[in-house]
Design an enzyme around this catalytic site. Sequence first.
Site, short mmCIF file in Angstrom:
data_model
loop_
_atom_site.label_atom_id
_atom_site.label_comp_id
_atom_site.label_asym_id
_atom_site.label_seq_id
_atom_site.Cartn_x
_atom_site.Cartn_y
_atom_site.Cartn_z
N ASP A 159 2.36 -1.65 -4.69
CA ASP A 159 1.03 -1.21 -4.57
C ASP A 159 0.23 -1.56 -6.00
O ASP A 159 0.87 -2.05 -6.68
CB ASP A 159 1.24 0.74 -4.61
CG ASP A 159 0.10 1.21 -4.11
OD1 ASP A 159 -0.10 1.54 -3.10
OD2 ASP A 159 -1.00 1.48 -5.16
N ILE A 160 -0.92 -1.52 -5.90
CA ILE A 160 -1.91 -1.77 -6.89
C ILE A 160 -1.62 -0.93 -8.07
O ILE A 160 -1.93 -1.25 -9.23
CB ILE A 160 -3.20 -1.95 -6.31
CG1 ILE A 160 -4.11 -2.87 -7.43
CG2 ILE A 160 -3.92 -0.60 -5.93
CD1 ILE A 160 -4.21 -4.08 -7.25
N ARG A 161 -1.30 0.38 -7.74
CA ARG A 161 -1.11 1.36 -8.89
C ARG A 161 0.20 1.73 -9.06
O ARG A 161 1.03 1.27 -7.84
CB ARG A 161 -1.74 2.45 -8.48
CG ARG A 161 -3.27 2.52 -9.11
CD ARG A 161 -4.13 3.83 -8.65
NE ARG A 161 -4.38 3.94 -7.15
CZ ARG A 161 -5.36 3.64 -6.58
NH1 ARG A 161 -6.11 2.63 -7.36
NH2 ARG A 161 -5.22 3.59 -5.23
N LYS A 171 -10.08 -5.44 10.27
CA LYS A 171 -9.09 -4.97 10.96
C LYS A 171 -8.99 -5.70 12.43
O LYS A 171 -7.92 -6.21 12.74
CB LYS A 171 -9.10 -3.46 11.33
CG LYS A 171 -8.81 -2.59 10.00
CD LYS A 171 -7.10 -2.74 9.96
CE LYS A 171 -6.63 -1.90 8.59
NZ LYS A 171 -5.32 -2.30 8.12
N ASP A 222 -1.35 -6.91 -7.06
CA ASP A 222 -2.22 -7.23 -5.84
C ASP A 222 -1.67 -8.16 -4.82
O ASP A 222 -0.89 -9.08 -5.28
CB ASP A 222 -3.28 -8.03 -6.82
CG ASP A 222 -4.71 -8.18 -5.83
OD1 ASP A 222 -4.29 -7.88 -4.58
OD2 ASP A 222 -5.47 -8.47 -6.63
N ILE A 223 -1.73 -7.68 -3.52
CA ILE A 223 -1.29 -8.38 -2.43
C ILE A 223 -1.90 -9.63 -2.38
O ILE A 223 -1.31 -10.59 -1.71
CB ILE A 223 -1.57 -7.70 -1.03
CG1 ILE A 223 -2.73 -7.08 -0.94
CG2 ILE A 223 0.00 -6.68 -0.83
CD1 ILE A 223 -3.03 -6.70 0.49
N GLY A 271 0.83 -1.13 0.17
CA GLY A 271 0.02 -0.16 0.17
C GLY A 271 0.82 1.23 0.17
O GLY A 271 0.34 2.28 0.58
N TYR A 316 -14.70 -2.99 6.93
CA TYR A 316 -13.33 -2.37 7.35
C TYR A 316 -13.03 -2.96 8.49
O TYR A 316 -11.91 -3.29 9.06
CB TYR A 316 -13.22 -1.21 6.99
CG TYR A 316 -11.93 -0.57 7.27
CD1 TYR A 316 -10.53 -0.75 6.55
CD2 TYR A 316 -11.97 0.59 8.35
CE1 TYR A 316 -9.52 -0.16 7.01
CE2 TYR A 316 -10.65 1.13 8.66
CZ TYR A 316 -9.49 0.89 8.00
OH TYR A 316 -8.25 1.22 8.34
N GLY A 320 -0.42 4.95 -0.79
CA GLY A 320 -1.30 5.59 0.00
C GLY A 320 -0.96 6.63 0.70
O GLY A 320 0.58 7.00 0.87
#
Length: 350
Positions: A45-47, A168, A64-65, A20, A164, A23
């Site tokens: 990261d995805i991007r 978590k 993708d993780i 991530g 979420y 982010g």
Amino acid sequence: MTQKPTPIGGRRNSAVLITGAGGEVGHGLIRALRERGREDIVALDIRKLDRGIRDLCMETFVGDICDHALTGRLLATFEITEIFHLAALLSTRAEFTPETAHDVNVGGTLSLLQLAAEQSRSHGNRVRFVLPSSIAAYGMPDLETKRRAGRVTEDEYLQPTTMYGCNKLYCEHLGRYYARHYRQLAQDRIDDILDFRCVRYPGLISADTVPSGGTSDFGPEMIHAAAQGEPYACFVRPDTRIPFMTMPDAIDALIALAHADESKLTRHVYNLGAFNPSAGEFAEIVTEAFPGAEITFEPDKQRQAIVDSWPEDVDDSAARRDWGYAPRHDLETAFSEYLVPRIRARYADA
Ligand code: SER
């Protein structure tokens, strides 16, 4: 950069893995680790990451993780000694695609915990796994209880109402499980295979980035809109109160916990707090700093209910006692020394 021999005789670069990485927390963490001399950052990261961040890393990956082939490749390529697992879909976004959020938030964490356990086994040193959790792990049953409870400890009111938050809270448990009980009945199990450390962040406010997909976003959105001279319709009532902290304090805390003396740690999961203005008080401070600010309140029933389920404040005395957590910014200095001057400069340059 250090190179250590692996048990099978190959050589892999040792690395700290940050997921991530693109982010809000990732940006700040990568810069802070570089300032502290880390040159072995591997970012995922995805991007595609911004150039500025890519240049600070030893290696970056787009993917993708949940992609096991990718995480397997990471395992084969690097000797990962530390993981900051930041990738997640936040609370608002997750409510539109809860199952996808579960895949990313839980599936991604599970796959990385396994990766970390395998790394620990392969190089014989325990991998340190650092996870930010959130006040979303809490679920206050109603407003009266929220007001009465005030500062909640880590072990109270853990009935989250969002996907979420459920994710978590469960990942906190998964981390503890991998650290203490992983494969507890297997003959070849290794005791304490992972060093798992976790903070529960309050809402975060950065002067440099604007969050997306969260439900505490009304705070940062309000100040960034005001600084740009844009009107802002706040999606919660003025009396809504949750804890916040500044991004520099959030990053410092993550690094401080990661490097804390393990013998002093009495738990795996620590609350962090700093200040907790109501949305109305937040708007007053913002209006004082940016006198033309046009802030109105147009509560959104569903998002309001999510924020109402989060505590008014958190008891972070365990973090203060065990590893010296001491945020630099209180409500006054967060605005006067960090947010206002920096956000003003940011949009003046734009
Ligand atoms: N910032 C998170 C969210 O709004 C909560 O910690 O989802």
